[in-house]
Enzyme design. Structure first.
Site, mmCIF file in Angstrom:
data_model
loop_
_atom_site.group_PDB
_atom_site.id
_atom_site.type_symbol
_atom_site.label_atom_id
_atom_site.label_comp_id
_atom_site.label_asym_id
_atom_site.label_seq_id
_atom_site.Cartn_x
_atom_site.Cartn_y
_atom_site.Cartn_z
ATOM 1 N N LYS A 68 -18.316 -9.676 -1.561
ATOM 2 C CA LYS A 68 -19.315 -8.723 -1.068
ATOM 3 C C LYS A 68 -20.737 -8.869 -1.654
ATOM 4 O O LYS A 68 -21.640 -9.325 -0.974
ATOM 5 C CB LYS A 68 -18.836 -7.307 -1.362
ATOM 6 C CG LYS A 68 -17.598 -6.926 -0.567
ATOM 7 C CD LYS A 68 -17.269 -5.483 -0.806
ATOM 8 C CE LYS A 68 -15.996 -5.071 -0.101
ATOM 9 N NZ LYS A 68 -16.168 -4.777 1.309
ATOM 10 N N ASP A 117 -10.830 -8.634 -9.774
ATOM 11 C CA ASP A 117 -11.482 -8.671 -8.462
ATOM 12 C C ASP A 117 -12.738 -7.812 -8.553
ATOM 13 O O ASP A 117 -12.660 -6.592 -8.550
ATOM 14 C CB ASP A 117 -10.488 -8.126 -7.414
ATOM 15 C CG ASP A 117 -11.099 -8.034 -6.031
ATOM 16 O OD1 ASP A 117 -12.305 -8.290 -5.883
ATOM 17 O OD2 ASP A 117 -10.351 -7.684 -5.087
ATOM 18 N N ARG A 136 -17.321 7.590 -1.476
ATOM 19 C CA ARG A 136 -17.618 6.391 -2.259
ATOM 20 C C ARG A 136 -19.103 6.119 -2.035
ATOM 21 O O ARG A 136 -19.522 5.800 -0.931
ATOM 22 C CB ARG A 136 -16.767 5.264 -1.690
ATOM 23 C CG ARG A 136 -16.744 4.047 -2.486
ATOM 24 C CD ARG A 136 -15.626 3.179 -2.023
ATOM 25 N NE ARG A 136 -15.534 3.054 -0.578
ATOM 26 C CZ ARG A 136 -15.059 1.967 0.017
ATOM 27 N NH1 ARG A 136 -14.665 0.964 -0.688
ATOM 28 N NH2 ARG A 136 -14.973 1.898 1.326
ATOM 29 N N GLU A 172 -8.896 -4.436 -9.877
ATOM 30 C CA GLU A 172 -10.324 -4.125 -9.749
ATOM 31 C C GLU A 172 -10.733 -3.339 -11.002
ATOM 32 O O GLU A 172 -10.072 -2.335 -11.310
ATOM 33 C CB GLU A 172 -10.580 -3.218 -8.551
ATOM 34 C CG GLU A 172 -10.216 -3.779 -7.205
ATOM 35 C CD GLU A 172 -10.044 -2.654 -6.173
ATOM 36 O OE1 GLU A 172 -11.045 -2.100 -5.695
ATOM 37 O OE2 GLU A 172 -8.882 -2.324 -5.870
ATOM 38 N N TRP A 202 -7.224 -2.515 -3.419
ATOM 39 C CA TRP A 202 -7.631 -3.153 -2.145
ATOM 40 C C TRP A 202 -8.139 -4.543 -2.484
ATOM 41 O O TRP A 202 -9.166 -4.681 -3.133
ATOM 42 C CB TRP A 202 -8.722 -2.356 -1.431
ATOM 43 C CG TRP A 202 -9.050 -3.006 -0.119
ATOM 44 C CD1 TRP A 202 -9.828 -4.114 0.083
ATOM 45 C CD2 TRP A 202 -8.569 -2.625 1.174
ATOM 46 N NE1 TRP A 202 -9.873 -4.443 1.422
ATOM 47 C CE2 TRP A 202 -9.106 -3.539 2.113
ATOM 48 C CE3 TRP A 202 -7.747 -1.597 1.627
ATOM 49 C CZ2 TRP A 202 -8.844 -3.456 3.471
ATOM 50 C CZ3 TRP A 202 -7.493 -1.520 2.988
ATOM 51 C CH2 TRP A 202 -8.040 -2.439 3.896
ATOM 52 N N GLN A 241 -16.651 -5.482 -5.422
ATOM 53 C CA GLN A 241 -17.600 -4.368 -5.304
ATOM 54 C C GLN A 241 -18.349 -4.103 -6.607
ATOM 55 O O GLN A 241 -19.454 -3.594 -6.602
ATOM 56 C CB GLN A 241 -16.842 -3.101 -4.900
ATOM 57 C CG GLN A 241 -16.210 -3.226 -3.538
ATOM 58 C CD GLN A 241 -15.974 -1.887 -2.881
ATOM 59 O OE1 GLN A 241 -16.593 -0.881 -3.200
ATOM 60 N NE2 GLN A 241 -15.069 -1.859 -1.932
HETATM 61 C C1 PLP Z 1 -12.193 -4.953 -4.343
HETATM 62 C C2 PLP Z 1 -12.112 -5.669 -3.035
HETATM 63 N N1 PLP Z 1 -11.552 -6.880 -2.996
HETATM 64 C C3 PLP Z 1 -11.443 -7.574 -1.851
HETATM 65 C C4 PLP Z 1 -11.910 -7.059 -0.667
HETATM 66 C C5 PLP Z 1 -11.748 -7.844 0.585
HETATM 67 O O1 PLP Z 1 -12.923 -8.463 0.921
HETATM 68 P P1 PLP Z 1 -13.125 -9.026 2.405
HETATM 69 O O2 PLP Z 1 -13.097 -7.855 3.320
HETATM 70 O O3 PLP Z 1 -14.465 -9.709 2.318
HETATM 71 O O4 PLP Z 1 -12.027 -9.999 2.651
HETATM 72 C C6 PLP Z 1 -12.509 -5.809 -0.657
HETATM 73 C C7 PLP Z 1 -13.006 -5.231 0.612
HETATM 74 O O5 PLP Z 1 -13.241 -4.071 0.757
HETATM 75 C C8 PLP Z 1 -12.612 -5.083 -1.873
HETATM 76 O O6 PLP Z 1 -13.157 -3.871 -1.910
#
Ligand code: PLP
Length: 435
Positions: free
Chosen positions: A275, A246, A407, A213, A141, A249
């Site tokens: 975040k 990324d 989660r 991630e 994500w 989180q």
């Molecule tokens: C790992 C990760 N990257 C990017 C995003 C996207 O972030 P945003 O919703 O602030 O655009 C999320 C959102 O849940 C995320 O969990």
């Protein structure tokens, strides 16, 4: 409680139904009036423990006094500027991130959301390499904006036309339900070798980057096995691809190290933060090397947004980092995470439906199954437990897509007593849902 003021306020829900676009999940049946520390207060005056840090962002809890002071000060004297004008908080935050980040990620772009930060990193990777193919994990994500959405596979991609040309998915590593070598343990190296064999077959010779991630949160709190990220990095380097981590989180202490990638000993070419960086205020960042930034600049890099380099969120990000370091919250996340994990493992002893407890620090997953042997996910049971948790006074989150994974990501400021309260609510909700 009076119906007009409580959560059942019919006029409120009627106005919500008439005027809001529904954007992905059913609204929870509460109206939140206030949020402070680890708790929200709903319209019936009930306190709800926030085991999801808002949307995984409020790592310092809600309305942390230092953040409140910072926002008050900056909204009063230095809020938002023309995008080509700089201010001190922006340069201070960039410098601090560069100092704290692993390796030599010393150039920083400050934006607003996670999707934007990933879009920017992908654009830079394309410009720097001259390629356009982006590899991502099959349960990723990265956001709902352009390039980030094309690299997101955890949710349905149906209905919006083609993704970006050159979007390539490889299997997300799943130690609990391994697809490779299940009988003799998880052969993640075999899976990765095969994944890149397929990448090479699909590629038109224009590989640009791989976005990952360090723990796949929305995909089911999947923690890649030790060694996986380093092996993935090696595959990327062999092909001249740039690596984007990324850490929306996982960043800023949640997993028990300031950045989750520290465990893997791998420094990417790009690190994106969002975040947790704003702890609830929209703020994101792309960190990269001087070499990549210079190359992109020479090639005319453009990512000019309304809120790029805004002083108010930058001041908040600076304060978030200051508080995390001052209050030793990285270590706290490790200790509190162990307490939470121990509690969840104790619940697993008592509830057959808890198939797995995984994750790191205060980013944990609890995987509900129909049967421990087959490990078949139990998404309906997870929904029941989620609903019951809310009735009992706790908000938490389950991942979508036919899984039954909770989660669990409370603020890293959470107290032992609040962790124990959360565990007792899980206990009661599991008992009620399985009886
Ligand atoms: C790992 C990760 N990257 C990017 C995003 C996207 O972030 P945003 O919703 O602030 O655009 C999320 C959102 O849940 C995320 O969990």
């Amino acid at each position: 409680m009076n119906e007009a003021t409580g959560n059942l306020d019919a006029a409120f829900w009627d106005r919500a139904r008439r005027h809001l676009v529904r954007y992905g999940a059913d609204f929870m049946p509460v109206i939140v009036e206030k949020a402070e520390g680890s708790f929200m207060t709903d319209a019936s005056g009930r306190r709800i423990l926030d085991f999801a840090s808002g949307q995984m962002s409020a790592i310092l809890g809600h309305s942390h006094p230092d953040i409140v002071d910072t926002v008050r000060r900056y909204i009063g004297e230095l809020d938002h500027l023309y995008s080509a004008i700089l201010s001190r908080p922006v340069v201070d935050l960039a410098e601090m991130l560069a100092r704290l980040a692993p390796g030599l990620l010393e150039r920083v772009l400050l934006l607003s959301t996670g999707g934007e930060s990933n879009d920017a990193a992908i654009r830079m990777a394309k410009l720097a390499t001259g390629g356009f193919e982006i590899v991502a994990l099959s349960r990723s994500w990265h956001g709902v904006t352009g390039a980030a959405a094309s690299a997101t596979y955890a949710w349905s991609r149906r209905g919006y036309g083609p993704a970006a040309a050159g979007s390539i998915a490889i299997p997300a590593p799943d130690s609990y339900r391994p697809r490779f070598g299940a009988a003799n343990g998880y052969d993640w190296q075999g899976e990765l070798n095969y994944a890149f064999e397929l990448v090479d077959r699909q590629s038109t010779g224009n590989l640009a980057a791989c976005i990952v991630e360090p723990i796949l949160s929305s995909g089911g709190v999947l923690e890649p096995p030790e060694g996986y990220i380093a092996a993935l990095a090696a595959k990327c380097r062999e092909r001249g691809m740039l690596l984007i981590f990324d850490e929306a989180q996982t960043g800023l202490g949640r997993t028990g190290t300031l950045f989750a990638c520290e465990r893997d000993g791998v420094v990417p070419e790009f690190l994106t933060l969002s975040k947790t960086l704003g702890a609830g205020i929209p703020l994101s960042a792309v960190l990269t090397t001087a070499g990549i930034e210079e190359k992109c600049y020479e090639r005319g890099f453009l990512f000019y947004t309304t809120h790029v380099s805004d002083p108010l969120p930058a001041a908040v990000g600076l304060k978030v980092l200051e508080v995390i370091l001052r209050d030793k919250l990285v270590e706290r996340a490790r200790v509190a995470g162990q307490r939470l994990r121990d509690g969840l493992l104790a619940l697993q002893q008592r509830y057959e439906c808890i198939g797995d407890v995984r994750g790191r620090g205060l980013l944990l997953g609890m995987d509900l199954v129909e049967d421990r042997e087959t490990r078949e996910p139990a998404p309906d049971l997870a929904q029941d437990v989620l609903r019951r948790c809310l009735e009992l006074g706790m908000s938490t989150s389950i991942v979508r897509g036919g899984l039954g994974v909770f989660r669990i990501a409370p603020p890293i400021t959470i107290s032992d007593a609040e962790i124990d309260l959360g565990l007792s609510i899980f206990d009661q909700a599991l008992r009620d849902a399985t009886q």
